[in-house]
Design an enzyme around this catalytic site. Sequence first.
Site, mmCIF file in Angstrom:
data_model
loop_
_atom_site.group_PDB
_atom_site.id
_atom_site.type_symbol
_atom_site.label_atom_id
_atom_site.label_comp_id
_atom_site.label_asym_id
_atom_site.label_seq_id
_atom_site.Cartn_x
_atom_site.Cartn_y
_atom_site.Cartn_z
ATOM 1 N N CYS A 114 -13.570 22.080 2.020
ATOM 2 C CA CYS A 114 -13.985 21.457 0.752
ATOM 3 C C CYS A 114 -12.799 21.139 -0.155
ATOM 4 O O CYS A 114 -12.979 20.496 -1.195
ATOM 5 C CB CYS A 114 -14.981 22.337 0.029
ATOM 6 S SG CYS A 114 -16.446 22.653 1.006
ATOM 7 N N HIS A 255 -15.059 20.084 -7.358
ATOM 8 C CA HIS A 255 -15.835 20.113 -6.112
ATOM 9 C C HIS A 255 -17.280 20.458 -6.452
ATOM 10 O O HIS A 255 -17.547 21.404 -7.198
ATOM 11 C CB HIS A 255 -15.212 21.157 -5.180
ATOM 12 C CG HIS A 255 -16.041 21.443 -3.961
ATOM 13 N ND1 HIS A 255 -16.635 20.446 -3.225
ATOM 14 C CD2 HIS A 255 -16.385 22.620 -3.366
ATOM 15 C CE1 HIS A 255 -17.295 20.995 -2.221
ATOM 16 N NE2 HIS A 255 -17.168 22.299 -2.289
ATOM 17 N N ASN A 285 -23.520 19.879 -1.597
ATOM 18 C CA ASN A 285 -22.102 20.072 -1.284
ATOM 19 C C ASN A 285 -21.725 19.205 -0.077
ATOM 20 O O ASN A 285 -22.110 19.511 1.044
ATOM 21 C CB ASN A 285 -21.867 21.562 -0.995
ATOM 22 C CG ASN A 285 -20.430 21.874 -0.631
ATOM 23 O OD1 ASN A 285 -19.626 20.973 -0.386
ATOM 24 N ND2 ASN A 285 -20.110 23.149 -0.570
HETATM 25 N N1 ACO Z 1 -34.712 29.984 -1.181
HETATM 26 C C1 ACO Z 1 -35.339 31.042 -1.681
HETATM 27 N N2 ACO Z 1 -34.785 32.276 -1.727
HETATM 28 C C2 ACO Z 1 -33.526 32.399 -1.236
HETATM 29 C C3 ACO Z 1 -32.820 31.325 -0.676
HETATM 30 C C4 ACO Z 1 -33.455 30.071 -0.662
HETATM 31 N N3 ACO Z 1 -32.868 28.961 -0.163
HETATM 32 N N4 ACO Z 1 -31.618 31.764 -0.259
HETATM 33 C C5 ACO Z 1 -31.560 33.062 -0.545
HETATM 34 N N5 ACO Z 1 -32.716 33.457 -1.127
HETATM 35 C C6 ACO Z 1 -33.081 34.786 -1.629
HETATM 36 C C7 ACO Z 1 -32.311 35.884 -0.939
HETATM 37 O O1 ACO Z 1 -32.924 36.264 0.275
HETATM 38 C C8 ACO Z 1 -32.383 36.978 -1.969
HETATM 39 O O2 ACO Z 1 -33.640 37.590 -1.892
HETATM 40 P P1 ACO Z 1 -33.802 39.190 -2.124
HETATM 41 O O3 ACO Z 1 -33.351 39.427 -3.543
HETATM 42 O O4 ACO Z 1 -35.240 39.405 -1.895
HETATM 43 O O5 ACO Z 1 -32.903 39.803 -1.115
HETATM 44 C C9 ACO Z 1 -32.324 36.228 -3.299
HETATM 45 O O6 ACO Z 1 -32.715 34.865 -2.992
HETATM 46 C C10 ACO Z 1 -30.963 36.218 -3.943
HETATM 47 O O7 ACO Z 1 -29.999 35.877 -2.945
HETATM 48 P P2 ACO Z 1 -28.453 35.790 -3.276
HETATM 49 O O8 ACO Z 1 -27.690 35.498 -2.039
HETATM 50 O O9 ACO Z 1 -28.066 36.977 -4.109
HETATM 51 O O10 ACO Z 1 -28.463 34.514 -4.228
HETATM 52 P P3 ACO Z 1 -27.273 33.958 -5.085
HETATM 53 O O11 ACO Z 1 -27.651 33.915 -6.493
HETATM 54 O O12 ACO Z 1 -25.958 34.612 -4.706
HETATM 55 O O13 ACO Z 1 -27.190 32.435 -4.598
HETATM 56 C C11 ACO Z 1 -25.916 31.009 -3.157
HETATM 57 C C12 ACO Z 1 -26.906 32.145 -3.240
HETATM 58 C C13 ACO Z 1 -26.523 29.786 -3.820
HETATM 59 C C14 ACO Z 1 -25.627 30.721 -1.700
HETATM 60 C C15 ACO Z 1 -24.608 31.410 -3.911
HETATM 61 O O14 ACO Z 1 -24.156 32.664 -3.448
HETATM 62 C C16 ACO Z 1 -23.509 30.403 -3.746
HETATM 63 O O15 ACO Z 1 -23.564 29.300 -4.267
HETATM 64 N N6 ACO Z 1 -22.396 30.780 -3.067
HETATM 65 C C17 ACO Z 1 -21.273 29.881 -2.882
HETATM 66 C C18 ACO Z 1 -21.534 29.008 -1.704
HETATM 67 C C19 ACO Z 1 -20.541 27.876 -1.571
HETATM 68 O O16 ACO Z 1 -20.090 27.309 -2.556
HETATM 69 N N7 ACO Z 1 -20.245 27.524 -0.328
HETATM 70 C C20 ACO Z 1 -19.429 26.392 -0.034
HETATM 71 C C21 ACO Z 1 -18.064 26.776 0.305
HETATM 72 S S1 ACO Z 1 -17.081 25.374 0.500
HETATM 73 C C22 ACO Z 1 -16.818 24.998 2.158
HETATM 74 O O17 ACO Z 1 -15.769 25.221 2.647
HETATM 75 C C23 ACO Z 1 -17.881 24.331 2.930
#
Ligand code: ACO
Length: 328
Positions: A114, A255, A285
């Site tokens: 990214c 980004h 993304n």
């Molecule tokens: N829909 C519904 N519920 C979900 C989903 C979904 N799509 N995904 C996860 N959940 C649930 C989880 O199971 C969890 O449930 P629980 O509390 O019962 O266990 C709850 O939602 C919270 O999950 P978290 O992982 O704590 O959610 P978080 O607020 O951290 O958001 C996310 C997750 C959006 C992935 C966040 O961590 C994020 O944006 N991380 C960065 C990712 C990123 O930018 N990646 C790109 C990197 S760049 C590259 O090189 C490609």
Amino acid sequence: MSIRAVITGLGHAVPDKVMTNDDLAKIVDTNDEWIRQRTGIHERRVCTDDEATSDLAIAAGREALERSGTKPEDLCLIVVGTVTGDYPFPSTSCLVQEALGAKNAGAFDVGAACAGFIYSVDVAAAMIESGRYEKALVIGVDTLTKFVDWTDRSTCVLFGDGAGAVMLEGHHGTDRGLIKTVLLSDGAGAEHISLKKGGSRHPLSDPQSSDESSNIYMNGQEVYRFAVGAMGDACTRALEEAEMRASEIDLFVPHQANIRIINSAAEKLGLPDEKVFINVDKYGNTSGGSIPLALYEAYEEGRLKEGMVVMTVGFGAGLVWGANILRF
Ligand code: ACO
């Protein structure tokens, strides 16, 4: 007099196929409200089976070339920032070179996930500033939806496909162009986001590699923590090295990974909403495509104008991160 690498044309390409959050909720246990609240994404573009990375790269590159009024044969360099090339080899940049008829250009890919566009712009700009090359086409593009596990709700909701391109040209006697870039990396975090199958350690042809996933693995919370720190780190360092203050930035084009990560970075820098460009809602993304696609849309919407100071910042698998400050 020093040579500056100036953006003289922008291009973009996204697949026609739109996938909304409601569409996703039909195939995996998720819902529109969760995705909007946690990521800011409403919909994303998704390639069909017939579309691949070079198709988007060629279309974006052609538009940037035409808008800058550059003839393909006058191109010296084609640099493509991607981690989802059509093939392990040849490089996607060579497919672009052939399609555009850029018969006098060198062509290579840059793999920085990214942050691919940030890295690619800096490499091309440095080559232009050296005086050895005059005109470079820089494309950021990825098709990560080809590599997501559509049963993994924590990753498949985040990604979309897209490309953006800029034409960079060497100009004398101007204050436009790239002002400062910082590029950073930390391989200790390689485990947090990866796609391990298909390379030399786990070749597709090796039956013993079958345990490795062919899909993206991501530890979302680790990447989130890293991203918030990395965005601030890269911007602060770039500003320091340029001897500039955040208030001198006219447009911040980060980004587009997650609205919460973008807002956190903008807040730390003290940038008001009107200086922050956001289109993660429409595309999710798009990895290497994200920043140039955002630059393109900012220009089309009249929010990016000649002479403005722009800061771009990206982070991704590697781990890598970096920022560019440029006068458009
Ligand atoms: N829909 C519904 N519920 C979900 C989903 C979904 N799509 N995904 C996860 N959940 C649930 C989880 O199971 C969890 O449930 P629980 O509390 O019962 O266990 C709850 O939602 C919270 O999950 P978290 O992982 O704590 O959610 P978080 O607020 O951290 O958001 C996310 C997750 C959006 C992935 C966040 O961590 C994020 O944006 N991380 C960065 C990712 C990123 O930018 N990646 C790109 C990197 S760049 C590259 O090189 C490609």
